[in-house]
Design an enzyme around this catalytic site. Sequence first.
Site, PDB file in Angstrom:
ATOM      1  N   LYS A  13     -83.674  -4.546  24.048  1.00  0.00           N
ATOM      2  CA  LYS A  13     -84.194  -3.630  25.077  1.00  0.00           C
ATOM      3  C   LYS A  13     -84.349  -2.214  24.529  1.00  0.00           C
ATOM      4  O   LYS A  13     -85.360  -1.554  24.767  1.00  0.00           O
ATOM      5  CB  LYS A  13     -83.253  -3.606  26.297  1.00  0.00           C
ATOM      6  N   ARG A  88     -78.308  -3.154  36.763  1.00  0.00           N
ATOM      7  CA  ARG A  88     -77.528  -4.267  36.226  1.00  0.00           C
ATOM      8  C   ARG A  88     -76.800  -5.031  37.309  1.00  0.00           C
ATOM      9  O   ARG A  88     -76.164  -6.045  37.004  1.00  0.00           O
ATOM     10  CB  ARG A  88     -76.473  -3.718  35.250  1.00  0.00           C
ATOM     11  N   ARG A 127     -75.265  -4.793  13.784  1.00  0.00           N
ATOM     12  CA  ARG A 127     -75.698  -3.447  14.199  1.00  0.00           C
ATOM     13  C   ARG A 127     -74.777  -2.356  13.647  1.00  0.00           C
ATOM     14  O   ARG A 127     -73.573  -2.472  13.714  1.00  0.00           O
ATOM     15  CB  ARG A 127     -75.719  -3.352  15.725  1.00  0.00           C
ATOM     16  N   ARG A 160     -70.499  -0.314  16.786  1.00  0.00           N
ATOM     17  CA  ARG A 160     -70.097   0.075  18.136  1.00  0.00           C
ATOM     18  C   ARG A 160     -68.788  -0.618  18.498  1.00  0.00           C
ATOM     19  O   ARG A 160     -68.583  -1.776  18.130  1.00  0.00           O
ATOM     20  CB  ARG A 160     -71.196  -0.351  19.130  1.00  0.00           C
ATOM     21  N   ARG A 171     -69.725  -9.518  27.489  1.00  0.00           N
ATOM     22  CA  ARG A 171     -70.926  -8.831  27.991  1.00  0.00           C
ATOM     23  C   ARG A 171     -71.996  -9.851  28.391  1.00  0.00           C
ATOM     24  O   ARG A 171     -72.710  -9.664  29.389  1.00  0.00           O
ATOM     25  CB  ARG A 171     -71.461  -7.855  26.925  1.00  0.00           C
TER      26      ARG A 171
HETATM   27  P1  AP5 Z   1     -81.060  -3.421  20.702  1.00  0.00           P
HETATM   28  O1  AP5 Z   1     -82.469  -3.001  20.738  1.00  0.00           O
HETATM   29  O2  AP5 Z   1     -79.996  -2.356  20.601  1.00  0.00           O
HETATM   30  O3  AP5 Z   1     -80.751  -4.374  21.951  1.00  0.00           O
HETATM   31  P2  AP5 Z   1     -80.277  -4.028  23.393  1.00  0.00           P
HETATM   32  O4  AP5 Z   1     -80.811  -5.094  24.281  1.00  0.00           O
HETATM   33  O5  AP5 Z   1     -80.623  -2.603  23.746  1.00  0.00           O
HETATM   34  O6  AP5 Z   1     -78.713  -4.208  23.176  1.00  0.00           O
HETATM   35  P3  AP5 Z   1     -77.458  -3.394  23.638  1.00  0.00           P
HETATM   36  O7  AP5 Z   1     -76.291  -4.090  23.003  1.00  0.00           O
HETATM   37  O8  AP5 Z   1     -77.604  -1.930  23.394  1.00  0.00           O
HETATM   38  O9  AP5 Z   1     -77.530  -3.684  25.186  1.00  0.00           O
HETATM   39  P4  AP5 Z   1     -76.438  -3.658  26.237  1.00  0.00           P
HETATM   40  O10 AP5 Z   1     -77.241  -3.873  27.461  1.00  0.00           O
HETATM   41  O11 AP5 Z   1     -75.288  -4.552  26.069  1.00  0.00           O
HETATM   42  O12 AP5 Z   1     -75.788  -2.216  25.996  1.00  0.00           O
HETATM   43  P5  AP5 Z   1     -75.907  -0.849  26.754  1.00  0.00           P
HETATM   44  O13 AP5 Z   1     -75.884   0.194  25.728  1.00  0.00           O
HETATM   45  O14 AP5 Z   1     -77.014  -0.863  27.752  1.00  0.00           O
HETATM   46  O15 AP5 Z   1     -80.875  -4.471  19.515  1.00  0.00           O
HETATM   47  C1  AP5 Z   1     -79.605  -5.001  19.171  1.00  0.00           C
HETATM   48  C2  AP5 Z   1     -79.532  -5.188  17.653  1.00  0.00           C
HETATM   49  O16 AP5 Z   1     -80.500  -6.166  17.273  1.00  0.00           O
HETATM   50  C3  AP5 Z   1     -79.902  -3.922  16.872  1.00  0.00           C
HETATM   51  O17 AP5 Z   1     -79.104  -3.866  15.712  1.00  0.00           O
HETATM   52  C4  AP5 Z   1     -81.384  -4.112  16.507  1.00  0.00           C
HETATM   53  O18 AP5 Z   1     -81.706  -3.468  15.307  1.00  0.00           O
HETATM   54  C5  AP5 Z   1     -81.478  -5.623  16.374  1.00  0.00           C
HETATM   55  N1  AP5 Z   1     -82.780  -6.152  16.783  1.00  0.00           N
HETATM   56  C6  AP5 Z   1     -83.546  -5.741  17.840  1.00  0.00           C
HETATM   57  N2  AP5 Z   1     -84.660  -6.483  17.918  1.00  0.00           N
HETATM   58  C7  AP5 Z   1     -84.603  -7.384  16.895  1.00  0.00           C
HETATM   59  C8  AP5 Z   1     -85.475  -8.427  16.460  1.00  0.00           C
HETATM   60  N3  AP5 Z   1     -86.625  -8.699  17.099  1.00  0.00           N
HETATM   61  N4  AP5 Z   1     -85.087  -9.154  15.392  1.00  0.00           N
HETATM   62  C9  AP5 Z   1     -83.920  -8.898  14.735  1.00  0.00           C
HETATM   63  N5  AP5 Z   1     -83.053  -7.904  15.098  1.00  0.00           N
HETATM   64  C10 AP5 Z   1     -83.388  -7.170  16.174  1.00  0.00           C
HETATM   65  O19 AP5 Z   1     -74.555  -0.855  27.598  1.00  0.00           O
HETATM   66  C11 AP5 Z   1     -73.293  -0.742  26.959  1.00  0.00           C
HETATM   67  C12 AP5 Z   1     -72.208  -0.687  28.040  1.00  0.00           C
HETATM   68  O20 AP5 Z   1     -72.400   0.470  28.880  1.00  0.00           O
HETATM   69  C13 AP5 Z   1     -72.178  -1.869  29.021  1.00  0.00           C
HETATM   70  O21 AP5 Z   1     -71.457  -2.980  28.515  1.00  0.00           O
HETATM   71  C14 AP5 Z   1     -71.499  -1.215  30.229  1.00  0.00           C
HETATM   72  O22 AP5 Z   1     -70.118  -1.083  30.039  1.00  0.00           O
HETATM   73  C15 AP5 Z   1     -72.107   0.177  30.243  1.00  0.00           C
HETATM   74  N6  AP5 Z   1     -73.358   0.243  31.022  1.00  0.00           N
HETATM   75  C16 AP5 Z   1     -74.598   0.563  30.549  1.00  0.00           C
HETATM   76  N7  AP5 Z   1     -75.506   0.543  31.543  1.00  0.00           N
HETATM   77  C17 AP5 Z   1     -74.823   0.193  32.677  1.00  0.00           C
HETATM   78  C18 AP5 Z   1     -75.208  -0.017  34.014  1.00  0.00           C
HETATM   79  N8  AP5 Z   1     -76.505   0.120  34.410  1.00  0.00           N
HETATM   80  N9  AP5 Z   1     -74.245  -0.383  34.900  1.00  0.00           N
HETATM   81  C19 AP5 Z   1     -72.946  -0.501  34.538  1.00  0.00           C
HETATM   82  N10 AP5 Z   1     -72.520  -0.323  33.266  1.00  0.00           N
HETATM   83  C20 AP5 Z   1     -73.441   0.016  32.341  1.00  0.00           C
END
Ligand code: AP5
Length: 215
Positions: A13, A88, A127, A160, A171
């Site tokens: 994402k 979410r 990552r 991370r 997660r």
């Molecule tokens: P990346 O692009 O970072 O993927 P992502 O879907 O953004 O993954 P995240 O782990 O950041 O998502 P998340 O939803 O768990 O975390 P968030 O920060 O929102 O890609 C991941 C990896 O894969 C990277 O290394 C990238 O280079 C690689 N990659 C990408 N595309 C690829 C491809 N096509 N091929 C190969 N490799 C690839 O949330 C973190 C925490 O914050 C949550 O757990 C929660 O505690 C809190 N939080 C955040 N938002 C909320 C909310 N709305 N409500 C409540 N808590 C929240």
Amino acid sequence: MNLILLGPPGAGKGTQGALLAARLDIPKLATGDLLREAVRRGTPLGLSAKRYMDSGELVPDDVILGLVAEVLGSPEAERGVIFDGFPRTLPQAEGLDGIFAESGRRLDGVLVMEVPDDVIVRRISGRRTCADCGRPYNVFSEPPTVAGVCDVCGGKLVARVDDDEATVRRRLQVFAEETAPLIGYYRAAGVLVQSISGEGAVEEVQHALATALAA
Ligand code: AP5
């Protein structure tokens, strides 16, 4: 244009949202990034959010909705936003509906990124981020020239806290229980929901998203 990128952790994402935001010339609103910045700055919000984030749990809805309302009130967000990692939960989706209704905006669509769990666990294990300048890397798909060192500033690359396998599996479980039901919520509300595969090269996935958008 207001779009939601919905998908499990590691679906891509953040990666795809940044490309889409540049393509559409609108900002990306990533609640995870906003929370990590608050943690980094040591604000009261960051301090209270950290324990949820480190264990793979969701930060309370009222905190998240407050953050989002603040960003949506800024002039940069007037032309539209790509939502990454928000909403979410059902209360967050209802809260966003309320914010949109009050401001006369509407949601144009939801793009769902699908990636199998085992691919996600491997991806996330690779990552790394530069501790100094924040540049992202992945040891499998986008490695630095010298292992552990940022190409741009020479800073140390770190993982991370919530990217260890046990927390990633939690997660994924939270996504299945709390977030995946939003697909049905938006379909029932008559919002255009399109699913694409998040597997394959970054450029291929971006092409699939752009094609879905054009349709
Ligand atoms: P990346 O692009 O970072 O993927 P992502 O879907 O953004 O993954 P995240 O782990 O950041 O998502 P998340 O939803 O768990 O975390 P968030 O920060 O929102 O890609 C991941 C990896 O894969 C990277 O290394 C990238 O280079 C690689 N990659 C990408 N595309 C690829 C491809 N096509 N091929 C190969 N490799 C690839 O949330 C973190 C925490 O914050 C949550 O757990 C929660 O505690 C809190 N939080 C955040 N938002 C909320 C909310 N709305 N409500 C409540 N808590 C929240």
